[in-house]
Design a protein around this motif. Structure first.
Motif, PDB file in Angstrom:
ATOM      1  N   ILE A  86       3.298   4.550  -9.454  1.00 33.65           N
ATOM      2  CA  ILE A  86       4.237   3.966  -9.156  1.00 33.65           C
ATOM      3  C   ILE A  86       3.589   2.519  -8.527  1.00 33.65           C
ATOM      4  O   ILE A  86       4.198   1.381  -8.500  1.00 33.65           O
ATOM      5  N   ALA A  87       2.847   2.721  -7.401  1.00 31.37           N
ATOM      6  CA  ALA A  87       2.375   1.600  -6.805  1.00 31.37           C
ATOM      7  C   ALA A  87       1.302   0.572  -7.715  1.00 31.37           C
ATOM      8  O   ALA A  87       1.439  -0.520  -7.608  1.00 31.37           O
ATOM      9  N   ARG A 103       3.226  -1.692  -9.830  1.00 31.80           N
ATOM     10  CA  ARG A 103       3.807  -2.912  -9.088  1.00 31.80           C
ATOM     11  C   ARG A 103       2.435  -3.830  -9.138  1.00 31.80           C
ATOM     12  O   ARG A 103       2.618  -5.000  -9.136  1.00 31.80           O
ATOM     13  N   TRP A 117       0.567  -5.154  -2.770  1.00 29.20           N
ATOM     14  CA  TRP A 117       0.524  -4.358  -1.737  1.00 29.20           C
ATOM     15  C   TRP A 117      -0.334  -4.949  -0.696  1.00 29.20           C
ATOM     16  O   TRP A 117      -0.432  -4.217   0.585  1.00 29.20           O
ATOM     17  N   PRO A 149       4.652  -4.227   2.688  1.00 32.29           N
ATOM     18  CA  PRO A 149       5.598  -3.939   1.486  1.00 32.29           C
ATOM     19  C   PRO A 149       5.919  -2.453   1.541  1.00 32.29           C
ATOM     20  O   PRO A 149       5.256  -1.553   1.718  1.00 32.29           O
ATOM     21  N   ASP A 191       8.302   0.664  -1.136  1.00 33.45           N
ATOM     22  CA  ASP A 191       8.986   1.168  -2.317  1.00 33.45           C
ATOM     23  C   ASP A 191       9.765   2.567  -2.053  1.00 33.45           C
ATOM     24  O   ASP A 191       9.100   3.337  -1.788  1.00 33.45           O
ATOM     25  N   ILE A 205       8.506   5.537  -3.855  1.00 37.84           N
ATOM     26  CA  ILE A 205       7.318   6.134  -3.010  1.00 37.84           C
ATOM     27  C   ILE A 205       7.680   7.041  -1.737  1.00 37.84           C
ATOM     28  O   ILE A 205       7.210   7.942  -1.507  1.00 37.84           O
ATOM     29  N   ASP A 206       8.518   6.250  -1.101  1.00 37.68           N
ATOM     30  CA  ASP A 206       9.012   7.071   0.074  1.00 37.68           C
ATOM     31  C   ASP A 206       9.602   8.362  -0.236  1.00 37.68           C
ATOM     32  O   ASP A 206       9.344   9.296   0.603  1.00 37.68           O
TER      33      ASP A 206
END
Length: 135
Positions: free
Chosen positions: A64-65, A68, A76, A114, A116, A119-120
């Motif tokens: 996911i990261a 981005r 990030w 930053p 998301d 992700i959290d």
């Protein structure tokens, strides 16, 4: 199953994102490194995740990261000052004001990092990091 370029491309394509497939290998690899750095420093180290290279949630969070990072290189590594955190206070004409850190759930370094929500949501079962918001 550690993070790797072929699996990342399959993961992204399954979600309708062909950017990792179309990007050069070096671009994808760099995005994966920056995403891994973010996940390691924001979650793995702070939560004490013992086997991040094989944990499916850590791997998915890294992908996911990385998506981005492909879309916005350096996403990030951006930092913000607490004064840049804002809260919408009116819709008629859209007005913003600086957010009160005590009300938004962020403290310290998390005010300038930053985040998301996806992700959290994946990594919060490992433990709560003060200053994170799970949506």
């Amino acid at each position: 199953m550690p993070v790797n370029r072929p699996d990342f491309r399959v993961y992204a394509a399954a979600r309708g994102d062909n950017a990792p497939t179309l990007a050069a290998d070096a671009t994808v690899d760099a995005a994966l490194v920056r995403a891994s750095d973010y996940i390691r420093t924001r979650y793995v180290l702070r939560l004490g995740i013992a086997s991040p290279d094989t944990d499916v949630n850590v791997i998915e969070a890294t992908y996911i990261a990385a998506r981005r990072e492909i879309a916005t290189p350096g996403f990030w590594s951006a930092t913000f000052t607490p004064s840049q955190v804002k809260t919408l206070i009116a819709v008629e004409g859209i007005r913003w004001q600086a957010a009160d850190p005590g009300k938004v759930g962020f403290t310290g370094r998390d005010l300038a990092t930053p985040m998301d929500p996806a992700i959290d949501a994946l990594l919060m079962p490992f433990g709560f990091i003060p200053g994170t918001i799970t949506v």
